[in-house]
Write an enzyme that holds these catalytic residues in place. Structure first.
Site, PDB file in Angstrom:
ATOM      1  NE  ARG A  37      63.667  60.406  77.548  1.00 35.19           N
ATOM      2  CZ  ARG A  37      64.482  61.214  77.382  1.00 35.19           C
ATOM      3  NH1 ARG A  37      65.628  60.901  77.796  1.00 35.19           N
ATOM      4  NH2 ARG A  37      64.143  62.396  76.847  1.00 35.19           N
ATOM      5  CB  SER A  79      54.852  61.943  78.249  1.00 35.14           C
ATOM      6  OG  SER A  79      56.229  60.970  78.517  1.00 35.14           O
ATOM      7  CE  LYS A 138      61.182  65.951  77.623  1.00 34.46           C
ATOM      8  NZ  LYS A 138      60.805  64.865  77.029  1.00 34.46           N
TER       9      LYS A 138
END
Ligand code: TZP
Ligand code: MG
Length: 220
Positions: A42, A116, A146
């Site tokens: 990611r 998600s 995040k």
């Protein structure tokens, strides 16, 4: 596969001296040696490599090679074309990324597919979709990893989903660390997904044992 699910990109390795890509590869190899059960590449957001750049692709390929060496699934976040090009084992998408049906239309073979979910409505919409292999549920706690994440759900959310009869495998994410991972397991999570608990660990092998529920955390 979901038990200790390591998620990371170069942007998560900036606190270490040296080059972030090299640091990511080093941490990933140590984490694989210590027993992570899944890795998600990611590399996104501020301070990541340029999206879809050659440099990012080469790093993804190096991470994939390491995962193969340890026979741990390599999951690509978001970037479906890159996942297909390099032969990733799976793809993880968020609610606003490419739709699951479209991913399947593009894939030539069976992929692990993760989605998600950030609230009950997301989970209810996905729970009976046979094309989805697992749901990421979070953020459980607030997190610095995040930017602009949706509101924290709290630990009991996972238990509530189980009580509602959600059978899809669930991996909890967001603010999970050595001190709280066992609570998510008690709530019925199939695993914990972490960034900083691994990238910032000072004792990686022990951290992974604790996240896996194989060792108790000794209070500092
Ligand atoms: N999705 C929801 S929270 C999160 C992602 C990618 C970040 C998790 O990072 P950390 O450091 O384990 O809290
Ligand atoms: Mg996404």
């Amino acid at each position: 596969m979901l038990s200790v699910y390591f998620v990371a990109g170069t942007q998560d390795c900036l606190h270490l001296a040296g080059e972030p890509s090299a640091n990511l590869l080093r941490i990933l190899e140590q984490a694989l040696q210590a027993g992570i059960t899944c890795f998600q590449f990611r590399d996104k957001g501020e301070h990541s490599l340029e999206y879809a750049s050659e440099k990012q692709k080469q790093l993804a390929i190096q991470c994939l090679a390491l995962c193969r060496q340890y026979q741990v699934p390599f999951i690509m976040n978001d970037n479906v074309p890159l996942a297909l090009e390099i032969g990733a084992d799976g793809i993880h998408v968020g609610q606003s990324d490419m739709a699951v049906s479209e991913i399947l239309a593009q894939a030539q073979h069976k992929f692990i597919l993760g989605l998600s979910t950030n609230n009950l409505a997301d989970v209810l919409a996905a729970k009976d979709d046979a094309n989805i292999d697992y749901l990421g549920v979070g953020p459980i706690f607030p997190t610095h990893s995040k930017a602009d994440h949706s509101p924290a759900l709290g630990v009991s959310f996972v238990g509530e989903l189980k009580a509602l009869g959600v059978e899809k495998p669930l991996v909890a994410i967001g603010g999970i660390n050595e001190s709280n991972a066992y609570i998510l397991r008690e709530q019925g999570a199939d695993g914990v997904a972490v960034i900083s608990a691994i990238t910032q660990s000072q004792h990686l092998a022990e951290t992974i044992q604790i996240l896996a529920g194989k060792k108790k955390r000794i209070a500092p």
